[in-house]
Enzyme design. Structure first.
Site, PDB file in Angstrom:
ATOM      1  N   HIS A  19      -2.833   0.323   8.127  1.00  0.00           N
ATOM      2  CA  HIS A  19      -1.529   0.955   7.974  1.00  0.00           C
ATOM      3  C   HIS A  19      -1.648   2.232   7.134  1.00  0.00           C
ATOM      4  CE1 HIS A  19       2.991   0.694   7.405  1.00  0.00           C
ATOM      5  NE2 HIS A  19       2.654   1.506   6.413  1.00  0.00           N
ATOM      6  N   GLU A  20      -2.337   2.139   5.999  1.00  0.00           N
ATOM      7  CA  GLU A  20      -2.464   3.297   5.116  1.00  0.00           C
ATOM      8  C   GLU A  20      -3.351   4.379   5.730  1.00  0.00           C
ATOM      9  OE1 GLU A  20      -0.268   3.475   2.903  1.00  0.00           O
ATOM     10  OE2 GLU A  20       0.239   1.365   3.076  1.00  0.00           O
ATOM     11  N   GLY A  27       0.823  -1.196   0.000  1.00  0.00           N
ATOM     12  CA  GLY A  27       0.000   0.000   0.000  1.00  0.00           C
ATOM     13  C   GLY A  27       0.861   1.250   0.000  1.00  0.00           C
ATOM     14  N   GLN A  41       2.885   9.960   1.606  1.00  0.00           N
ATOM     15  CA  GLN A  41       4.181   9.373   1.293  1.00  0.00           C
ATOM     16  C   GLN A  41       4.753   9.919  -0.012  1.00  0.00           C
ATOM     17  OE1 GLN A  41       2.574   5.237   2.184  1.00  0.00           O
ATOM     18  NE2 GLN A  41       4.753   5.020   2.717  1.00  0.00           N
ATOM     19  N   CYS A  59       7.249  -0.641   5.826  1.00  0.00           N
ATOM     20  CA  CYS A  59       6.724   0.612   5.282  1.00  0.00           C
ATOM     21  C   CYS A  59       7.705   1.134   4.239  1.00  0.00           C
ATOM     22  CB  CYS A  59       6.543   1.631   6.407  1.00  0.00           C
ATOM     23  SG  CYS A  59       5.904   3.218   5.868  1.00  0.00           S
ATOM     24  N   LEU A  60       7.180   1.571   3.112  1.00  0.00           N
ATOM     25  CA  LEU A  60       8.041   2.115   2.060  1.00  0.00           C
ATOM     26  C   LEU A  60       8.740   3.396   2.500  1.00  0.00           C
ATOM     27  CD1 LEU A  60       5.744   1.458  -1.022  1.00  0.00           C
ATOM     28  CD2 LEU A  60       7.823   0.210  -0.376  1.00  0.00           C
ATOM     29  N   HIS A  62      -1.317   6.370   8.016  1.00  0.00           N
ATOM     30  CA  HIS A  62      -0.536   7.382   7.294  1.00  0.00           C
ATOM     31  C   HIS A  62      -1.357   8.658   7.090  1.00  0.00           C
ATOM     32  CE1 HIS A  62       3.375   5.864   6.183  1.00  0.00           C
ATOM     33  NE2 HIS A  62       2.871   4.724   5.746  1.00  0.00           N
TER      34      HIS A  62
END
Length: 178
Positions: A134-135, A46, A51, A92-93, A138
């Site tokens: 998770h997203e 995701g 981000q 996480c990216l 963010h």
């Protein structure tokens, strides 16, 4: 194809609550496309708009997580149908190379809109539930490291400071509202 750079932990945009999308237009469609293409390039589960440095409540998820039916969500509202929890590895990216067991709810219902402004719903368990939470975190300015116990957070900070990509910005730990 538009692949954009991903903001890394320490960037202030990752700690700000994103604003709701009010206009469903070509600019929003381009943002969703950028999220999808950047996510595909990085082979992630995701990716949220903050981000990419965009403070809007939009995220993309890997199409396989939702059986290809919906690969993005705009202005998500997350609810939980039960109290069941899961604990498993998460990355996480925006924090490359770091994977930690993270406790999340096992099941999720997320409502919101697609890129055309149509109401949609994601009902998920397991990895899909983890990804949606998770997203959505963010979008609230929360990172998965905020869900760790203080000892793990301290060890993580030491790991981050040693990482070649980390530029020694201050990393603040927050509490998730979910």
């Amino acid at each position: 194809m538009t692949v954009l750079p991903i903001r890394l932990v320490g960037d202030p945009v990752l700690r700000q609550a994103a604003k709701p999308v009010e206009t469903f237009d070509a600019e929003l469609r381009q943002l969703v496309k950028d999220l999808q293409e950047t996510l595909a390039d990085r082979n992630g589960a995701g990716l949220a708009a903050p981000q990419l440095g965009v403070g809007l409540r939009v995220f993309a998820i890997h199409p396989k997580l939702s059986d290809g039916e919906l690969d993005h969500l705009i202005n998500p509202v997350v609810t939980f149908p039960d109290e069941e929890e899961q604990d498993g590895p998460e990355g996480c990216l925006s924090i490359p190379g770091v994977y930690l067991d993270t406790k999340r709810r096992a099941n999720v219902v997320a409502t919101g809109f697609n890129v055309h402004g149509d109401p949609v719903q994601i009902v998920g368990a397991g990895l899909l539930a983890r990804c949606v939470q998770h997203e959505t975190d963010h979008l609230d300015g929360v990172l998965f490291i905020d869900r760790q116990d203080p000892e793990r957070q301290q060890r993580l900070m030491e790991t981050l400071r040693a990482a070649a990509w980390f530029d020694d910005q201050e990393v603040v730990i927050k509490t998730s509202p979910h």
